[in-house]
Design a protein around this motif. Structure first.
Motif, mmCIF file in Angstrom:
data_model
loop_
_atom_site.group_PDB
_atom_site.id
_atom_site.type_symbol
_atom_site.label_atom_id
_atom_site.label_comp_id
_atom_site.label_asym_id
_atom_site.label_seq_id
_atom_site.Cartn_x
_atom_site.Cartn_y
_atom_site.Cartn_z
ATOM 1 N N PHE A 20 -32.030 20.523 4.481
ATOM 2 C CA PHE A 20 -32.843 19.337 4.200
ATOM 3 C C PHE A 20 -32.498 18.770 2.832
ATOM 4 O O PHE A 20 -32.367 17.550 2.663
ATOM 5 C CB PHE A 20 -34.330 19.671 4.287
ATOM 6 N N ALA A 21 -32.351 19.639 1.838
ATOM 7 C CA ALA A 21 -32.017 19.177 0.496
ATOM 8 C C ALA A 21 -30.670 18.466 0.482
ATOM 9 O O ALA A 21 -30.520 17.381 -0.095
ATOM 10 C CB ALA A 21 -32.011 20.353 -0.474
ATOM 11 N N ILE A 155 -28.215 20.921 22.558
ATOM 12 C CA ILE A 155 -28.267 19.487 22.299
ATOM 13 C C ILE A 155 -29.612 19.182 21.647
ATOM 14 O O ILE A 155 -30.612 19.861 21.906
ATOM 15 C CB ILE A 155 -28.115 18.703 23.622
ATOM 16 N N TYR A 156 -29.668 18.140 20.826
ATOM 17 C CA TYR A 156 -30.904 17.792 20.138
ATOM 18 C C TYR A 156 -31.440 16.450 20.636
ATOM 19 O O TYR A 156 -30.719 15.445 20.670
ATOM 20 C CB TYR A 156 -30.673 17.745 18.626
ATOM 21 N N VAL A 157 -32.705 16.475 21.023
ATOM 22 C CA VAL A 157 -33.396 15.286 21.518
ATOM 23 C C VAL A 157 -34.600 15.026 20.623
ATOM 24 O O VAL A 157 -35.411 15.921 20.385
ATOM 25 C CB VAL A 157 -33.845 15.464 22.985
ATOM 26 N N LEU A 158 -34.712 13.811 20.134
ATOM 27 C CA LEU A 158 -35.835 13.397 19.301
ATOM 28 C C LEU A 158 -36.776 12.536 20.137
ATOM 29 O O LEU A 158 -36.348 11.569 20.769
ATOM 30 C CB LEU A 158 -35.334 12.595 18.097
ATOM 31 N N VAL A 159 -38.063 12.887 20.132
ATOM 32 C CA VAL A 159 -39.083 12.061 20.759
ATOM 33 C C VAL A 159 -39.962 11.508 19.646
ATOM 34 O O VAL A 159 -40.544 12.268 18.870
ATOM 35 C CB VAL A 159 -39.925 12.852 21.773
ATOM 36 N N ARG A 265 -39.243 23.893 18.264
ATOM 37 C CA ARG A 265 -39.015 24.177 16.847
ATOM 38 C C ARG A 265 -37.642 24.848 16.725
ATOM 39 O O ARG A 265 -37.522 26.016 16.387
ATOM 40 C CB ARG A 265 -40.115 25.081 16.263
ATOM 41 N N PRO A 266 -36.566 24.113 16.991
ATOM 42 C CA PRO A 266 -35.233 24.730 17.050
ATOM 43 C C PRO A 266 -34.715 25.135 15.677
ATOM 44 O O PRO A 266 -35.115 24.589 14.643
ATOM 45 C CB PRO A 266 -34.372 23.615 17.643
ATOM 46 N N ASN A 267 -33.805 26.080 15.694
ATOM 47 C CA ASN A 267 -33.141 26.512 14.470
ATOM 48 C C ASN A 267 -32.257 25.379 13.955
ATOM 49 O O ASN A 267 -31.500 24.774 14.717
ATOM 50 C CB ASN A 267 -32.287 27.750 14.771
ATOM 51 N N LEU A 268 -32.335 25.096 12.665
ATOM 52 C CA LEU A 268 -31.527 24.042 12.055
ATOM 53 C C LEU A 268 -30.616 24.592 10.960
ATOM 54 O O LEU A 268 -30.132 23.838 10.120
ATOM 55 C CB LEU A 268 -32.431 22.949 11.473
ATOM 56 N N ILE A 278 -22.987 19.263 11.700
ATOM 57 C CA ILE A 278 -24.048 18.911 12.652
ATOM 58 C C ILE A 278 -25.405 18.801 11.944
ATOM 59 O O ILE A 278 -26.008 17.734 11.874
ATOM 60 C CB ILE A 278 -24.156 19.935 13.798
ATOM 61 N N ASN A 279 -25.895 19.909 11.416
ATOM 62 C CA ASN A 279 -27.295 19.977 10.986
ATOM 63 C C ASN A 279 -27.636 19.022 9.843
ATOM 64 O O ASN A 279 -28.657 18.325 9.894
ATOM 65 C CB ASN A 279 -27.648 21.408 10.581
ATOM 66 N N ILE A 280 -26.826 18.996 8.811
ATOM 67 C CA ILE A 280 -27.148 18.167 7.652
ATOM 68 C C ILE A 280 -27.129 16.688 8.024
ATOM 69 O O ILE A 280 -28.053 15.933 7.684
ATOM 70 C CB ILE A 280 -26.192 18.463 6.480
#
Length: 311
Positions: A20-21, A155-159, A265-268, A278-280
């Motif tokens: 996140f930082a 895969i990541y899905v945002l609602v 609450r997936p691992n990031l 990917i994550n950042i």
């Protein structure tokens, strides 16, 4: 993009803090410090009873788990998918309902994650391990392989605000043992522990590096909205609540995908490569999209989340 600017965006998270930082402090965001009166963006998992700071105004935050658990709970998810004829692979809740035959089955605790409390079984052995509340999920064996090994796709899905967004990359986790479709070996079928060890036989890579990436990304972009639309009655429609889901699939040789589970609450935080590629970047996109703010002066940040449907 909306030109509304936060002079300082205060964020707070108890997950993947380093990512996140790295993602949003370059855009002018500031990590929450005790005494701050407001948190503009909160990503906080209340697992094991942890709670966010008290007495602080919170603007954008995760949906309450009461709203997202119907997707995260494997039993509740399967029951709704079955109701609408969308359950693939098939799931049963009673060993007596499982059809006879030579196929394999996964016995799962509907609340467990990361392969915990899971067994790979023949039909004959289900009764030996079944406990009330377990689900029995059909094993998909006609799967794509990488270097003769099975892999799962995250895969990541945002609602958010009645819309469904798909991040255009994900994570492939390749298991550490050559695949045998008839084997009940846990390490071959399920186990992905040790992926952070550079010497591990379990490997992670960006989904976009896979040669069939486009085929499966198109398939997922078409099929994923059908899943989330079934839960429109539970998911928040508030402008100030969002949820990033980690959705796990198997890629089938026929070009379709089989839904394995959904994590609310997936691992990031993963390997250095996955964090950077990917994550950042995904976290940065998430914050920019949800807050609808340009976090640093008037920089136009390119948005990668793709809108694929609505609730």
């Amino acid at each position: 993009m909306n030109e509304k600017i936060l002079s300082t965006c205060v964020y707070h998270t108890n997950r993947a803090s380093e990512n996140f930082a790295a993602a949003i402090e370059v855009l002018g965001a500031k990590k929450y410090q005790k005494g701050d009166a407001e948190i503009n963006f909160l990503y906080f998992n209340t697992y094991q009873g942890t709670t966010p700071p008290a007495g602080v105004r919170i603007q954008y935050s995760l949906m309450d788990r009461k709203e997202t658990v119907p997707l995260d709970n494997k039993s509740l998810l399967a029951k709704r998918l079955i109701k609408y004829n969308l359950c693939d692979p098939m799931v049963y809740f009673d060993p007596h309902d499982v059809p006879l035959g030579d196929r394999l089955w996964y016995l799962k605790d509907p609340l467990a994650t990361a392969g915990k409390a899971m067994h790979v079984l023949t039909r004959h052995d289900i009764d030996k391990f079944f406990q009330t509340g377990n689900i029995i999920q059909e094993a998909i064996t006609d799967v794509c392989l990488i270097n003769r090994r099975k892999f799962t796709l995250r895969i990541y899905v945002l609602v958010y605000y009645n819309k469904i967004f798909l991040y255009p990359d994900g994570i492939i986790v390749t298991h550490g043992v050559d695949y045998d479709p008839n084997s009940t070996d846990y390490s071959m079928q399920v186990d992905h522990r040790g992926y952070r060890d550079p010497n591990s036989s379990v490997q992670m890579r960006p989904f976009s590096t896979y040669h069939k990436y486009l085929t499966f990304m198109i398939e997922i972009s078409k099929s994923a909205p059908n899943i989330f639309q079934l839960f429109a009655d539970t998911l928040s429609d508030s402008e100030y609540r969002y949820c990033l889901f980690g959705v796990d699939y198997l890629c089938k040789n026929n070009g379709h995908v089989a839904l394995i589970e959904v994590n609310d609450r997936p691992n990031l935080f993963h390997t250095k490569e996955i964090n950077q590629k990917i994550n950042i970047e995904m976290i940065r996109d998430l914050v920019v999209l949800v807050t609808n703010n340009i976090l640093h002066n008037s920089i136009e940040y390119p948005q990668r989340f793709m809108e694929i449907g609505s609730l």
